[in-house]
Every structure is written in structure tokens, then in C-alpha cells.
Design an enzyme around this catalytic site. Sequence first.
Site, PDB file in Angstrom:
ATOM      1  N   SER A 170       0.782  -1.398   0.029  1.00 23.41           N
ATOM      2  CA  SER A 170       0.219   0.109  -0.062  1.00 23.41           C
ATOM      3  C   SER A 170       0.906   1.288   0.233  1.00 23.41           C
ATOM      4  O   SER A 170       2.026   1.272   0.184  1.00 23.41           O
ATOM      5  CB  SER A 170      -0.971   0.032   1.308  1.00 23.41           C
TER       6      SER A 170
ATOM      7  N   SER B   5      -3.412  -3.929  -3.008  1.00 16.50           N
ATOM      8  CA  SER B   5      -2.662  -2.595  -2.590  1.00 16.50           C
ATOM      9  C   SER B   5      -3.779  -1.550  -2.269  1.00 16.50           C
ATOM     10  O   SER B   5      -4.601  -1.432  -3.203  1.00 16.50           O
ATOM     11  CB  SER B   5      -1.714  -2.242  -3.593  1.00 16.50           C
TER      12      SER B   5
ATOM     13  N   ASP C  56      -3.693   2.036  -2.463  1.00 14.16           N
ATOM     14  CA  ASP C  56      -3.070   3.165  -2.710  1.00 14.16           C
ATOM     15  C   ASP C  56      -3.891   4.543  -2.716  1.00 14.16           C
ATOM     16  O   ASP C  56      -5.002   4.473  -3.344  1.00 14.16           O
ATOM     17  CB  ASP C  56      -2.598   2.974  -4.261  1.00 14.16           C
TER      18      ASP C  56
END
Length: 248
Positions: free
Chosen positions: A191, A229, A231
Site C-alpha cells: 500500500s 494494494s 493506494d
Amino acid sequence: MHSGVTAIVPDGVGPASPLPAGVFAGNGYGKLLGTTQIAELGALETPVLLTSTLCAFRAADALVGWILERPEGAGARSVNPVVGECNDGLLSDIRSRPVQEEHVRAALDGASAGPVAEGSVGAGTGMTALGFKAGIGTSSRRVPLAGREVTLGVLVQANFAGTLRVLGRTITPSDVGLPTADSDPGPETGSCMVVAATDAPLDARQLTRLARRAVYALARVGAGYGHGSGDYGLALAPTPWAHPPDPR
């Protein structure tokens, strides 16, 4: 345990003196607490905390208590804490949830102007990114805008997969004489929390566009943007609203 918490504390922010802000999720596989109210009202009511995944909820509770005790939270009956996280389980005993209220308060009370501590500090202690040990990083620029010079500062909690790119060239740990990690988290994990602040006269809509571009910019350094992830981009301006936004 290799974990911690980082606090970004704009002067005077509180439920009665929110700052204009915008948020964008490039991949939503993560926890950025408080985003719905920012997206709805374009207003940031608290400092921004970054920490480890399983400590985000404890950090949010500590942040609410800290705000309620301060003049900025006097009389408040609702507080929207904003806390982001990355998973430090590769390098730390994440299930122990080591970040406690006293650590959160120490970060909030210790925040100050001046150079930002970078690397393996605070919320960056257990972070890895692009095959390297990572952590907290910053960058800033002064740019001309409408006849004046404005400043844009960015702080990241970097913990994402991919292959590092510098000036268009890919770089791996072996390229610089470093060993490859024994426990590769895999291309679908990781992340990055990106927090941008500017003194440019931007409203919440424009700050949302800025937050979006902050997430796009991760591609320039080789981010993998995997399904697993988280983000996120969060952008704020340090000038309080003249009047808090009407929620209607």
C-alpha cells in the site's frame, strides 16, 4: 516489533475549524478512515495519522480523545478522525497491535514545523517498497501560480510492490549490491498513503484532483498497483474555512 505512528498536524484544525481537503482511492484494498465525510463535504476535521493496519482503529479512538480535550474540539458532539495505514506484517508482529494510545498522543504532541524525519521512523518503521526497505518519505516544490509562488509538500508512507524506476531506468536490490528479501510479499500486496499539503488557493474539488494525481504519480517510480494494494491520496490546504461547510 517494528511499527509506529506518524502525525500530520495542521495548525488549528478541529471540528469547528475544518480545512478544505480532497481524497482519492486508486486501489481501495486498505483502510483510510474518515474518507466518506471528506468526499461528501470536502472538509478535514482532525490531524491525519498514519500507522500499521491493525492499529488504525485504536489510533482513531486516541485521536478522537485528543481532539475532544483541546480548544479546537470544545463542545464537539461529532468528530471525524482521519487515519491511514499500511501493513507492516512482513517485518513486524502485526497481530500484537503494538501501537497504543500513548504512542498516538506522543506523535500528535510532538509534531512540529521544520524538516520531517524520514526513513524507518514512525509509521514507516516496518515498511518495504519496490524491493527495498522503505518508510516515510517527503518531497516539496515551489511553483508559480497566478502571479504568486505557492508551495506543495508531500509525505508518503511507502509500502508497495513493483520495480523501482529512476529517470526511466529500473533498479533492483541486486543492481546496487543489496540482497533480495527472503520473504517477498508478492506483486499483489502493499500500500501507499500519499498526503499532500499546499498553500495554493484550492477548493475541495481542486484538492481532490490533486489527490488523484498524487496516486497516478506512483506509476512514475514503478508501483505495481496490485489488487491487494491500498493506494490513497489525500490533499489539504492549511487555511481553515471562513465558515464550516453546510452539510445539506
